[in-house]
Design an enzyme around this catalytic site. Structure first.
Site, PDB file in Angstrom:
ATOM      1  N   HIS A  63      40.794  41.119  38.089  1.00  0.00           N
ATOM      2  CA  HIS A  63      41.693  40.589  37.573  1.00  0.00           C
ATOM      3  C   HIS A  63      41.273  39.031  37.378  1.00  0.00           C
ATOM      4  O   HIS A  63      41.249  38.254  38.223  1.00  0.00           O
ATOM      5  CB  HIS A  63      42.844  40.534  38.786  1.00  0.00           C
ATOM      6  CG  HIS A  63      43.408  41.710  39.029  1.00  0.00           C
ATOM      7  ND1 HIS A  63      44.545  42.313  38.485  1.00  0.00           N
ATOM      8  CD2 HIS A  63      42.866  42.774  39.866  1.00  0.00           C
ATOM      9  CE1 HIS A  63      44.827  43.545  38.905  1.00  0.00           C
ATOM     10  NE2 HIS A  63      43.736  43.858  39.950  1.00  0.00           N
ATOM     11  N   PHE A  64      41.137  38.576  36.242  1.00  0.00           N
ATOM     12  CA  PHE A  64      40.652  37.315  35.905  1.00  0.00           C
ATOM     13  C   PHE A  64      41.697  36.214  35.627  1.00  0.00           C
ATOM     14  O   PHE A  64      41.393  35.275  35.261  1.00  0.00           O
ATOM     15  CB  PHE A  64      39.548  37.183  34.888  1.00  0.00           C
ATOM     16  CG  PHE A  64      38.214  37.727  35.291  1.00  0.00           C
ATOM     17  CD1 PHE A  64      37.927  37.916  36.706  1.00  0.00           C
ATOM     18  CD2 PHE A  64      37.102  37.978  34.611  1.00  0.00           C
ATOM     19  CE1 PHE A  64      36.721  38.453  37.124  1.00  0.00           C
ATOM     20  CE2 PHE A  64      35.819  38.518  34.770  1.00  0.00           C
ATOM     21  CZ  PHE A  64      35.590  38.707  36.162  1.00  0.00           C
ATOM     22  N   ASN A  95      47.865  42.750  34.279  1.00  0.00           N
ATOM     23  CA  ASN A  95      48.980  42.125  34.802  1.00  0.00           C
ATOM     24  C   ASN A  95      48.819  40.583  34.823  1.00  0.00           C
ATOM     25  O   ASN A  95      48.704  39.866  35.967  1.00  0.00           O
ATOM     26  CB  ASN A  95      49.213  42.730  36.146  1.00  0.00           C
ATOM     27  CG  ASN A  95      48.254  42.809  37.103  1.00  0.00           C
ATOM     28  OD1 ASN A  95      46.909  43.018  36.800  1.00  0.00           O
ATOM     29  ND2 ASN A  95      48.407  42.686  38.452  1.00  0.00           N
ATOM     30  N   ASP A 311      38.059  45.037  42.415  1.00  0.00           N
ATOM     31  CA  ASP A 311      39.241  44.734  42.275  1.00  0.00           C
ATOM     32  C   ASP A 311      39.061  43.138  42.527  1.00  0.00           C
ATOM     33  O   ASP A 311      40.032  42.410  43.409  1.00  0.00           O
ATOM     34  CB  ASP A 311      40.161  45.281  43.363  1.00  0.00           C
ATOM     35  CG  ASP A 311      41.599  45.275  43.037  1.00  0.00           C
ATOM     36  OD1 ASP A 311      42.050  44.538  42.074  1.00  0.00           O
ATOM     37  OD2 ASP A 311      42.342  45.331  44.126  1.00  0.00           O
ATOM     38  N   HIS A 315      43.070  34.169  44.431  1.00  0.00           N
ATOM     39  CA  HIS A 315      44.243  33.227  44.666  1.00  0.00           C
ATOM     40  C   HIS A 315      43.864  31.778  45.336  1.00  0.00           C
ATOM     41  O   HIS A 315      42.829  31.832  45.791  1.00  0.00           O
ATOM     42  CB  HIS A 315      45.332  33.981  45.675  1.00  0.00           C
ATOM     43  CG  HIS A 315      45.829  35.342  44.999  1.00  0.00           C
ATOM     44  ND1 HIS A 315      47.032  35.412  44.087  1.00  0.00           N
ATOM     45  CD2 HIS A 315      45.669  36.520  45.295  1.00  0.00           C
ATOM     46  CE1 HIS A 315      47.237  36.553  43.912  1.00  0.00           C
ATOM     47  NE2 HIS A 315      46.462  37.405  44.785  1.00  0.00           N
ATOM     48  N   GLY A 330      45.035  40.066  47.552  1.00  0.00           N
ATOM     49  CA  GLY A 330      43.767  39.804  46.556  1.00  0.00           C
ATOM     50  C   GLY A 330      42.933  38.785  47.070  1.00  0.00           C
ATOM     51  O   GLY A 330      43.281  37.860  47.789  1.00  0.00           O
TER      52      GLY A 330
END
Length: 446
Positions: A63-64, A95, A311, A315, A330
């Site tokens: 998730h970049f 997402n 994964d 944040h 995450g």
């Protein structure tokens, strides 16, 4: 013609380790032999000095955060961190904001990556309760897979209508990748713990809330649906030993219809680490017990689990420092994934050949990625040179993630990545990056 010659390497590839030289011309590997001489004076020579040469790592789940969440990360910052960690190709999740659930929005992400990515790239298309028409437009030669959240999603990406789900599984020819956690079970568990603790639930209850039952209910249901419809299913980030019984090793990977992935954090951490690490190891699915971790290792080594991924989901520190119910799940991992697995090699848990199989060969086979994931003549020269005996400690000064932190902070790794090549160009050399990237969009043999 751009030519690179890697001398005196221990090449880890297809289940063996051999002392070889590797010759690269432009983007491709053109020769692998015991000894190769430079054919021109302008050949760039890298003396591996007996260090290990791996195919570039392929991370099938990151998730970049771009577009829309660029205060956390961007494709440029995180792909650069990935390169430093030996990851030369990534597959990014849908997402973001807006979510990649239409062809137009997906193409926007490809355009960003084309301009800014340091690693080779592809994206997954997002499934929702109401976008089947868009799903059927997806070009399987261009897009890695269809991502469906069966739990723990943002926006409208939770697919919770059984009829819609069966319709998608029945009609798409895309590989379907799923996040499996039963949302009803999680909501019930969360409500119970809020009654007891309020919003500030102690972190050690995270695996009780996002429980083994929640994971198993969802993953077993997805697998049953895949078997019913004949869909090609890939289950992301297994976190429980119980789930591993749903998968088998009877067929070679290329013939499997149902496959599984495990992530670095579920192989490294356990519930015993929550007291020290707190929300910094809060992931969905949750890091669970030591016996779950050992069950995952067993399934990885006996080939019921096919792929290791990250994964990677950063944040900000400020977000992570919130109380349990407000702290997002995450964490960042791409820079440290390979060296974490090499640490497990040093502890005798896994061989170098098996690391390459699970992080390079198998993602290429599973997603049918064209000419990557192996050190072979005619394949793209995505390569990683590793010194297994060069200790270094993770700290703020060497963390490359935009969020500026790592769950491995303070840990001293025994190994380091010295060189990373992407499509034949050295883009990372002993902590220094090339002036420009050399990334390409991944292509798929479908």
């Amino acid at each position: 013609m751009h030519t690179v010659l890697i001398k005196n390497a221990k090449v880890v590839n297809e289940g063996s380790i051999q002392n070889c030289d590797v010759l690269i011309q432009n983007e491709e590997i053109v020769e692998i032999a015991d000894s190769i001489s430079a054919k021109s004076s302008d050949t760039q020579i890298i003396d591996a000095e007996g260090n290990y040469l791996f195919p570039g790592i392929i991370d099938d789940q990151v998730h970049f955060r771009e577009p829309g969440l660029t205060h956390k990360a961007t494709i440029e910052t995180e792909s650069k961190a990935a390169i430093a960690g030996g990851i030369t190709s990534f597959i990014e999740m849908p997402n973001t904001i807006p979510q990649a659930t239409t062809i137009e929005l997906l193409d926007d992400k490809f355009e960003i990556a084309k301009k800014t990515s340091w690693a080779n790239y592809s994206f997954m298309f997002g499934g929702t309760n109401d976008n089947l028409d868009e799903i059927l437009k997806v070009d399987p030669k261009k897009v890695a897979a269809l991502k469906i959240f069966l739990g723990s999603s943002t926006g409208n990406m939770l697919v919770d209508d059984p009829k819609v789900l069966e319709n998608i599984f029945s009609k798409t020819n895309l590989l379907i990748a799923v996040h499996c956690e039963d949302e009803a079970t999680i909501k019930s568990n969360l409500a119970t713990h809020i009654k007891t603790f309020g919003e500030d639930i102690p972190m050690e209850y995270h695996p009780k809330i996002r429980s083994e039952e929640a994971c198993y209910l969802s993953s077993s249901s997805a697998i049953a649906l895949a078997k019913k419809t004949g869909a090609r299913l890939h289950v992301f980030h297994l976190s429980t030993a119980k789930e591993t019984a749903l998968f088998d090793n009877k067929l070679p990977l290329g013939k499997k219809k149902i496959t599984a992935e495990v992530c670095i954090h579920h192989l490294w951490f356990s519930d015993e680490d929550y007291k020290e690490k707190g929300t910094f190891i809060k992931w969905n699915p949750a890091v669970k017990t030591t016996s779950d971790r050992e069950g995952l290792w067993k399934a990885l080594l006996d080939d019921r689990i096919d792929v290791i991924a990250t994964d990677h989901a950063p944040h900000t520190l400020e977000e992570k420092k919130n109380v349990y119910t407000k702290a997002p799940s995450g964490g960042p991992l791409v820079q440290h994934a390979l060296i974490a697995m090499l640490e497990n090699y040093h502890h005798g848990k896994i061989s170098l050949e098996k690391i390459v199989e699970k992080m390079c060969h198998n993602p290429a086979i599973l997603f049918q990625i064209k000419n990557r994931g192996f050190i072979k003549k005619g394949f793209k020269a995505d390569l990683v040179l590793v010194d297994l005996h060069a200790p270094w400690t993770v700290n703020k000064s060497n963390i490359l993630y935009k969020c500026g932190w790592s769950p491995f902070e303070g840990f001293t790794f025994k190994s380091r990545v010295t060189h990373t090549l992407v499509n034949g160009k050295v883009v990372y050399n002993n902590t220094k990056f090339a002036k420009t990237s050399n990334a390409q969009q991944l292509e798929f043999n479908r």
